[in-house]
Write a protein that holds these residues in place. Sequence first.
Motif, PDB file in Angstrom:
ATOM      1  N   PRO A 187      -0.859   5.618   2.386  1.00 26.40           N
ATOM      2  CA  PRO A 187      -2.092   5.287   3.110  1.00 26.40           C
ATOM      3  C   PRO A 187      -2.825   6.558   3.521  1.00 26.40           C
ATOM      4  O   PRO A 187      -2.244   7.449   4.129  1.00 26.40           O
ATOM      5  CB  PRO A 187      -1.585   4.509   4.324  1.00 26.40           C
ATOM      6  CG  PRO A 187      -0.178   4.998   4.530  1.00 26.40           C
ATOM      7  CD  PRO A 187       0.349   5.262   3.152  1.00 26.40           C
ATOM      8  N   CYS A 224       0.853  -1.196   0.000  1.00 28.42           N
ATOM      9  CA  CYS A 224       0.000   0.000   0.000  1.00 28.42           C
ATOM     10  C   CYS A 224       0.885   1.240   0.000  1.00 28.42           C
ATOM     11  O   CYS A 224       1.714   1.421   0.884  1.00 28.42           O
ATOM     12  CB  CYS A 224      -0.892  -0.019   1.238  1.00 28.42           C
ATOM     13  SG  CYS A 224      -1.632   1.563   1.672  1.00 28.42           S
ATOM     14  N   CYS A 254      -5.451   3.388  -0.125  1.00 31.53           N
ATOM     15  CA  CYS A 254      -4.105   3.772  -0.553  1.00 31.53           C
ATOM     16  C   CYS A 254      -4.188   4.506  -1.883  1.00 31.53           C
ATOM     17  O   CYS A 254      -5.030   4.201  -2.731  1.00 31.53           O
ATOM     18  CB  CYS A 254      -3.212   2.539  -0.689  1.00 31.53           C
ATOM     19  SG  CYS A 254      -3.368   1.379   0.708  1.00 31.53           S
TER      20      CYS A 254
END
Length: 340
Positions: free
Chosen positions: A208, A205, A224
């Motif tokens: 975030p 990710c 994300c």
Amino acid sequence: MMRVLRYLLLATAIFGLTQLFGGTTYRLLKSIPLGPSDDTWDFQTIDENARRMYVSHFSEVIVLDVDSGKIVGTIPDTPGVHGVAVASNVGKGFASVGKRSSAVVFDLRDLHKIQEISVGANPDAIIYDPLSGRVFSFNGDSNDATAIEAASGKVVGTVPIGGKPEFAIADGKGHVYVDLVDKNGILPIDSRTLKSEPPWPTAPCDRPTSMAADLASQRLFVGCRNLTLAVFDLTTGRYITQSPIGDNVDTSAFDPETKLIFSSTGDGWVTMTHEDTPDNYSVAGKIQTHDLSKTMALDRKTHRLFVPAGDVKWLPPAQSGGKPVKRIAPGTFRMLVIGK
């Protein structure tokens, strides 16, 4: 051949009914005008018990009755407001006022201002943790969190967080979690001792930004900016899986009854992801909203989504100090209500 065709038609019909009655078909129910202003907005917070929604709107907070859609009041003089935390048990709300680096405290009954508390520089996300009785303001420019005793309004400590915060949640067990968009990490903080733990890396990710949680299964959902919704174990920070979402996510929400995770993105969509099991997820559908409508709120009582929207106009360089600037066309600021 005819038997196969009949089977396919029956399967299609069953699938369609599942989509309709199984909770994945959503549509625009109504649009609520929110006034003539051309200012932008940020987060929305729903007080489900009082049936009120607080809409951060640049220099004020607009307060809506969730059920009727009527504006019931405003909290003025909150320049650069980002979000609102509701501490129902003490009858107070807390608005993060970015341009004054403060939290404005107001009475939940009549919305009058009680006090204003200095916090870190440019507060953004703000949440209430019922277990500790504290409000946490996450401050974007000073890279720290300010802890406020909700009942007394006193600042009880400051927690360095080591990065730029975007969103935060509380787990109801004594921890708050904040995502650090510039560090690709999730930072757990003990809400009573104000001690932080080592941050959890969010890879794969990237950046975030939004968070929601299924507290029953201890799963953390992180939106994300690389077009993914990542799933983590809320107790250990272990990465589990990911699922595709739209571009420029800013808010995620989880409905514990339908097991749907909603992710609103600035490209004008809300992606619905279904929690099939705590470790398995599938895309359940997409809802078209409006360009730049990257925030939202979920009313868990009615399962409806509230998505702010406004038509974009460009200020020419002569009016904006040398370069074109996006603004919301006057009279177009509204709340989209999406449901079944």
